[in-house]
Design a protein around this motif. Structure first.
Motif, mmCIF file in Angstrom:
data_model
loop_
_atom_site.group_PDB
_atom_site.id
_atom_site.type_symbol
_atom_site.label_atom_id
_atom_site.label_comp_id
_atom_site.label_asym_id
_atom_site.label_seq_id
_atom_site.Cartn_x
_atom_site.Cartn_y
_atom_site.Cartn_z
ATOM 1 N N GLN A 268 -90.223 67.336 2.282
ATOM 2 C CA GLN A 268 -89.743 68.720 2.251
ATOM 3 C C GLN A 268 -88.574 68.872 1.290
ATOM 4 N N LEU A 269 -87.623 67.969 1.390
ATOM 5 C CA LEU A 269 -86.408 68.076 0.582
ATOM 6 C C LEU A 269 -86.713 67.881 -0.902
ATOM 7 N N GLU A 270 -87.581 66.920 -1.220
ATOM 8 C CA GLU A 270 -87.904 66.677 -2.621
ATOM 9 C C GLU A 270 -88.688 67.842 -3.220
ATOM 10 N N LEU A 271 -89.563 68.448 -2.432
ATOM 11 C CA LEU A 271 -90.272 69.634 -2.915
ATOM 12 C C LEU A 271 -89.295 70.780 -3.158
ATOM 13 N N PHE A 272 -88.369 70.978 -2.229
ATOM 14 C CA PHE A 272 -87.423 72.076 -2.363
ATOM 15 C C PHE A 272 -86.523 71.887 -3.581
ATOM 16 N N ARG A 273 -86.171 70.670 -3.864
ATOM 17 C CA ARG A 273 -85.286 70.388 -4.995
ATOM 18 C C ARG A 273 -85.951 70.667 -6.346
ATOM 19 N N LEU A 274 -87.253 70.915 -6.336
ATOM 20 C CA LEU A 274 -87.943 71.245 -7.580
ATOM 21 C C LEU A 274 -87.826 72.728 -7.923
ATOM 22 N N ILE A 275 -87.317 73.535 -6.986
ATOM 23 C CA ILE A 275 -87.131 74.956 -7.259
ATOM 24 C C ILE A 275 -86.192 75.119 -8.452
ATOM 25 N N GLY A 276 -86.647 75.876 -9.438
ATOM 26 C CA GLY A 276 -85.864 76.056 -10.649
ATOM 27 C C GLY A 276 -86.166 75.035 -11.726
ATOM 28 N N LYS A 277 -86.952 74.011 -11.385
ATOM 29 C CA LYS A 277 -87.267 72.960 -12.352
ATOM 30 C C LYS A 277 -88.732 72.972 -12.781
ATOM 31 N N VAL A 278 -89.527 73.762 -12.096
ATOM 32 C CA VAL A 278 -90.965 73.785 -12.372
ATOM 33 C C VAL A 278 -91.395 75.184 -12.795
ATOM 34 N N ASP A 279 -92.636 75.255 -13.261
ATOM 35 C CA ASP A 279 -93.221 76.528 -13.666
ATOM 36 C C ASP A 279 -93.174 77.539 -12.512
ATOM 37 N N TYR A 280 -93.040 78.815 -12.875
ATOM 38 C CA TYR A 280 -92.906 79.884 -11.875
ATOM 39 C C TYR A 280 -94.040 79.870 -10.851
ATOM 40 N N SER A 281 -95.288 79.728 -11.320
ATOM 41 C CA SER A 281 -96.417 79.753 -10.397
ATOM 42 C C SER A 281 -96.408 78.536 -9.476
ATOM 43 N N ILE A 282 -96.008 77.385 -9.991
ATOM 44 C CA ILE A 282 -95.913 76.184 -9.157
ATOM 45 C C ILE A 282 -94.787 76.341 -8.141
ATOM 46 N N GLU A 283 -93.698 76.956 -8.570
ATOM 47 C CA GLU A 283 -92.585 77.224 -7.665
ATOM 48 C C GLU A 283 -93.036 78.086 -6.492
ATOM 49 N N ASN A 284 -93.823 79.096 -6.774
ATOM 50 C CA ASN A 284 -94.356 79.941 -5.707
ATOM 51 C C ASN A 284 -95.235 79.139 -4.751
ATOM 52 N N MET A 285 -96.025 78.231 -5.303
ATOM 53 C CA MET A 285 -96.881 77.402 -4.460
ATOM 54 C C MET A 285 -96.062 76.467 -3.577
#
Length: 369
Positions: A268-285
């Motif tokens: 959970q934490l590693e996924l959340f830490r990707l917010i702002g680092k990945v493509d917008y559509s992937i961030e939404n996913m």
């Protein structure tokens, strides 16, 4: 048999390759796990297919599966004259076609008794490697309408072969092409895929993801839910895919994660830490996937506090939706939200105020994280 199989596997470093001499004819594609040393190989019979053919699994001594093969023996007839066909068919551990081999002087022939030439072996190899051919849609009888004069000639294509599939067969070898393709892409393919899936662990998963064949990578990502434990090595690879991989792979990865796996605080934490680092559509996913988690760990809430000011309106809306779904109540987080009001963006301000109001109304049923 062990000697020739070892000799074959040593050559796997040169895949894809073909080889023809007096001892055998071999055509192969790249395997998921290339071999450096063949001295510790184990060959075992693991199952019988519905065709009553023994499936052989080749593994390393540590249990890592490498590929599967069968020995197909049957008669191929040419105008009432028959000769036995003895051919080895190979599957990669992910189930895709790997190659074929003819041993001890065996060869493939056309309806006019003419042996395959190099170009025709290459064509057959390419046809067998294509899982999207229409050959599975027709029986051999539908494929070739044989005239009475060659009614027993299984490989005859001098008759009225269906014009729309002529490009999908080796000329003069309709039966052989049809037969081998349907075995390669038939029930055995599913069997070997399932056998590998039963042995899937973090180490094998990572090795398959390193394959140069994209279908192997897709196979692994579709089955990520089979991993009981997503260790650091797997999570690191998943992060690389989400940041730098193709969009489809990122989508498949997130879609395939199970609710059980999403219980992991580390994931959970590693996924959340990707917010702002990945493509917008992937961030939404990622936000949507965290919504599907059985519960949200407090570390995710705490990690969000330091980035609140960096979030745009859309990101903040997704975050507040996520926390609302999991009934999160955290005094420090709420205090940080209040400090954002008033906000220069009226949309952001409305979202913050609505969240705080809902927090107030549902205080008795919320969870303090």
């Amino acid at each position: 048999m062990i000697n020739w199989i070892k000799g074959l596997l040593v050559g796997a470093l040169l895949l894809p390759f073909s080889f023809e001499n007096g001892e055998g004819i071999r055509y192969f594609q790249s395997s998921s796990i290339p071999l450096i040393d063949s001295t510790d190989l184990i060959i075992s019979t693991i199952n019988d297919s519905i065709l009553n053919l023994d499936i052989k699994q080749v593994t390393k001594s540590d249990g890592t599966p490498l590929h599967y093969f069968i020995e197909l023996k049957e008669g191929v007839c040419f105008e009432n004259e028959c000769r036995p066909l003895d051919i080895l068919l190979y599957w990669n551990i992910t189930g895709r076609y790997l190659g074929f081999e003819l041993l001890d002087g065996e060869f493939l022939s056309k309806y006019d008794h003419e042996p395959f030439n190099h170009k025709e072996y290459e064509q057959l190899h390419q046809l067998l490697a294509d899982p999207f051919l229409p050959l599975g849609n027709y029986t051999f009888e539908e494929l070739v309408k044989r005239p009475d004069t060659v009614s027993q000639s299984l490989d005859a294509v001098s008759g009225a072969t269906m014009k729309d599939v002529m490009e999908y067969i080796v000329p003069g070898a309709a039966y052989t092409t049809h037969k081998l393709w349907n075995i390669i892409h038939g029930p055995i393919q599913q069997q070997v895929s399932e056998l590998t899936a039963q042995q899937l662990n973090a180490s094998l998963f990572n090795k398959i993801l390193q394959s140069s064949d994209q279908s192997d990578q897709t196979w692994a990502l579709e089955r990520i839910a089979l991993l009981w434990d997503l260790d650091n090595s797997v999570i690191e690879v998943l992060e690389e895919i989400l940041i730098d991989g193709e969009h489809f792979q990122a989508y498949l990865l997130l879609k395939s994660l199970s609710s059980k796996q999403l219980e992991s605080e580390h994931l959970q934490l590693e996924l959340f830490r990707l917010i702002g680092k990945v493509d917008y559509s992937i961030e939404n996913m990622i936000f949507d996937k965290l919504v599907d988690a059985p519960h949200l760990h407090g570390s995710v809430v705490h990690a969000s506090i330091s980035i609140l000011e960096e979030l745009n309106g859309s990101q903040l809306g997704k975050l507040l939706k996520l926390f609302s779904h999991h009934k999160v109540k955290n005094l420090v987080f709420n205090q940080a939200l209040r400090q954002m009001v008033p906000h220069e963006n009226s949309f952001v301000e409305r979202q913050v105020l609505q969240f705080l109001e809902n927090q107030s109304q549902s205080a008795d049923s919320s969870v303090d994280l």
